[in-house]
Design a protein around this motif. Structure first.
Motif, mmCIF file in Angstrom:
data_model
loop_
_atom_site.group_PDB
_atom_site.id
_atom_site.type_symbol
_atom_site.label_atom_id
_atom_site.label_comp_id
_atom_site.label_asym_id
_atom_site.label_seq_id
_atom_site.Cartn_x
_atom_site.Cartn_y
_atom_site.Cartn_z
ATOM 1 N N HIS A 282 -16.471 6.604 -0.187
ATOM 2 C CA HIS A 282 -17.507 5.601 0.080
ATOM 3 C C HIS A 282 -16.919 4.198 0.211
ATOM 4 N N HIS A 283 -15.905 3.910 -0.614
ATOM 5 C CA HIS A 283 -15.213 2.626 -0.572
ATOM 6 C C HIS A 283 -13.782 2.834 -0.075
ATOM 7 N N ASN A 284 -13.149 1.760 0.358
ATOM 8 C CA ASN A 284 -11.771 1.842 0.831
ATOM 9 C C ASN A 284 -10.789 1.705 -0.330
ATOM 10 N N GLY A 285 -10.911 2.556 -1.273
ATOM 11 C CA GLY A 285 -10.010 2.571 -2.413
ATOM 12 C C GLY A 285 -9.776 4.024 -2.814
ATOM 13 N N LEU A 286 -8.617 4.475 -2.856
ATOM 14 C CA LEU A 286 -7.365 3.818 -2.509
ATOM 15 C C LEU A 286 -7.251 3.586 -0.989
ATOM 16 N N SER A 287 -6.843 2.390 -0.592
ATOM 17 C CA SER A 287 -6.566 2.146 0.818
ATOM 18 C C SER A 287 -5.277 2.857 1.210
ATOM 19 N N VAL A 288 -4.997 2.907 2.491
ATOM 20 C CA VAL A 288 -3.760 3.535 2.948
ATOM 21 C C VAL A 288 -2.554 2.853 2.315
ATOM 22 N N ALA A 289 -2.539 1.516 2.325
ATOM 23 C CA ALA A 289 -1.398 0.786 1.770
ATOM 24 C C ALA A 289 -1.238 1.061 0.273
ATOM 25 N N ASN A 290 -2.335 1.056 -0.466
ATOM 26 C CA ASN A 290 -2.254 1.302 -1.903
ATOM 27 C C ASN A 290 -1.956 2.761 -2.220
ATOM 28 N N LEU A 291 -2.434 3.667 -1.395
ATOM 29 C CA LEU A 291 -2.156 5.087 -1.602
ATOM 30 C C LEU A 291 -0.666 5.377 -1.392
ATOM 31 N N GLU A 292 -0.054 4.676 -0.456
ATOM 32 C CA GLU A 292 1.386 4.837 -0.246
ATOM 33 C C GLU A 292 2.163 4.453 -1.504
ATOM 34 N N ILE A 293 1.705 3.423 -2.190
ATOM 35 C CA ILE A 293 2.352 3.005 -3.436
ATOM 36 C C ILE A 293 2.070 4.015 -4.539
ATOM 37 N N ALA A 294 0.809 4.383 -4.721
ATOM 38 C CA ALA A 294 0.429 5.292 -5.805
ATOM 39 C C ALA A 294 1.115 6.642 -5.683
ATOM 40 N N ALA A 295 1.344 7.084 -4.453
ATOM 41 C CA ALA A 295 1.943 8.407 -4.224
ATOM 42 C C ALA A 295 3.370 8.498 -4.738
ATOM 43 N N LYS A 296 4.004 7.361 -4.997
ATOM 44 C CA LYS A 296 5.369 7.362 -5.515
ATOM 45 C C LYS A 296 5.414 7.734 -6.992
ATOM 46 N N TYR A 297 4.276 7.728 -7.641
ATOM 47 C CA TYR A 297 4.224 7.975 -9.080
ATOM 48 C C TYR A 297 3.726 9.400 -9.362
ATOM 49 N N ASP A 298 4.019 9.871 -10.562
ATOM 50 C CA ASP A 298 3.638 11.229 -10.961
ATOM 51 C C ASP A 298 2.188 11.222 -11.441
ATOM 52 N N VAL A 299 1.287 11.101 -10.483
ATOM 53 C CA VAL A 299 -0.136 11.072 -10.790
ATOM 54 C C VAL A 299 -0.853 12.103 -9.930
ATOM 55 N N ASP A 300 -1.977 12.561 -10.435
ATOM 56 C CA ASP A 300 -2.869 13.418 -9.649
ATOM 57 C C ASP A 300 -3.916 12.562 -8.970
ATOM 58 N N PHE A 301 -4.457 13.095 -7.875
ATOM 59 C CA PHE A 301 -5.502 12.408 -7.136
ATOM 60 C C PHE A 301 -6.733 13.303 -7.041
ATOM 61 N N VAL A 302 -7.874 12.668 -6.923
ATOM 62 C CA VAL A 302 -9.122 13.391 -6.709
ATOM 63 C C VAL A 302 -9.905 12.651 -5.629
ATOM 64 N N ILE A 303 -10.523 13.385 -4.733
ATOM 65 C CA ILE A 303 -11.436 12.788 -3.761
ATOM 66 C C ILE A 303 -12.841 12.829 -4.336
ATOM 67 N N SER A 304 -13.513 11.688 -4.278
ATOM 68 C CA SER A 304 -14.895 11.617 -4.750
ATOM 69 C C SER A 304 -15.779 11.065 -3.644
ATOM 70 N N SER A 305 -16.987 11.587 -3.571
ATOM 71 C CA SER A 305 -17.927 11.078 -2.568
ATOM 72 C C SER A 305 -18.460 9.705 -2.952
ATOM 73 N N ASP A 306 -18.570 9.429 -4.276
ATOM 74 C CA ASP A 306 -19.256 8.213 -4.741
ATOM 75 C C ASP A 306 -20.625 8.140 -4.064
#
Length: 240
Positions: free
Chosen positions: A183-207
């Motif tokens: 629903h919102h632009n978070g994580l944005s493409v630029a921020n997702l590129e940064i976050a992907a470097k870390y050992d974290v899981d992601f979830v897609i939410s509809s909000d």
């Protein structure tokens, strides 16, 4: 390759500023084959559409009715707590957090917190992007992650400028899932590129704020694909 969501952890109802009831959201989740849905209306501190403490029993009652009608859908009561306090405290106290099945949290406008004038400044700075104190913003989010048991950090970087490296590292340390919000632009493409470097899981939410948007994910998935994020890192996505 076709994808579907297994579950949607972040949906809103008329208990805050959503347009549908809990039953409406669960009905849509059932129609789309979701195995679980989270009802995550805004925390108590939001001055415009925070949920009311006295509504928690009513929400639990509505959830039980929805479970009876749609037994194949696991319905969880969550809350989208508001990050605003410099101390790291959410607008849902640690004792109050026990009333919910899990906690998601993110920064939102419309919350005053423990330092109202500072909060107003952060809101104005975040909205205008001209006077935003990135260091302070980052500290507020990181402190909240370390001070609370937050399952999902919602739309990180969407409303205020933050140091995404620092936020992602805090999510890695605390095992907090980072949300790719449809629903919102978070994580944005630029921020997702940064976050992907870390050992974290992601979830897609509809909000989702409308029942028909429950379980939607295509916009968020497109951002993940743009970054080249392996779908295995998105924990509620499956391919068929």
């Amino acid at each position: 390759m076709a994808y579907k969501l297994k579950y949607d952890l972040h949906t809103h109802t008329t208990y805050s500023h959503g347009k549908g009831s809990i039953l409406d959201n669960v009905s849509e989740a059932n129609a789309k084959g979701l195995k679980m849905i989270g009802i995550a209306d805004h925390g108590y501190g939001h001055i415009f559409y925070g949920i009311k403490k006295e509504d928690i029993p009513n929400m639990r009652h509505d959830i039980e009715l929805a479970k009876d009608k749609f037994p194949d859908v696991d319905v969880q009561l969550s809350v989208e707590a508001n990050i605003i306090n410099a101390s790291g405290m959410l607008d849902i106290s640690k004792e109050e957090q026990k009333d919910f099945d899990y906690i998601i949290a993110g920064y939102h406008y419309g919350v005053l917190g423990e330092k109202p004038m500072k909060a107003i400044g952060v809101c104005i700075g975040g909205y205008c992007k001209l006077f935003s104190n990135k260091t302070f913003n980052t500290d507020v989010v990181v402190k909240a992650l370390y001070e609370n048991d937050i399952k999902v950090l919602t739309h990180p970087g969407d409303k205020i400028l933050v140091d995404m490296d620092a936020v992602s590292k805090a999510c890695e340390d605390t095992k907090t899932i980072m949300e790719i919000n449809n629903h919102h632009n978070g994580l944005s493409v630029a921020n997702l590129e940064i976050a992907a470097k870390y050992d974290v899981d992601f979830v897609i939410s509809s909000d989702a704020h409308l029942p028909q948007n429950v379980g939607t994910f295509e916009v968020a998935l497109n951002r993940a694909n743009t970054v080249g994020l392996p779908f295995e890192r998105i924990i509620n996505l499956w391919n068929y």
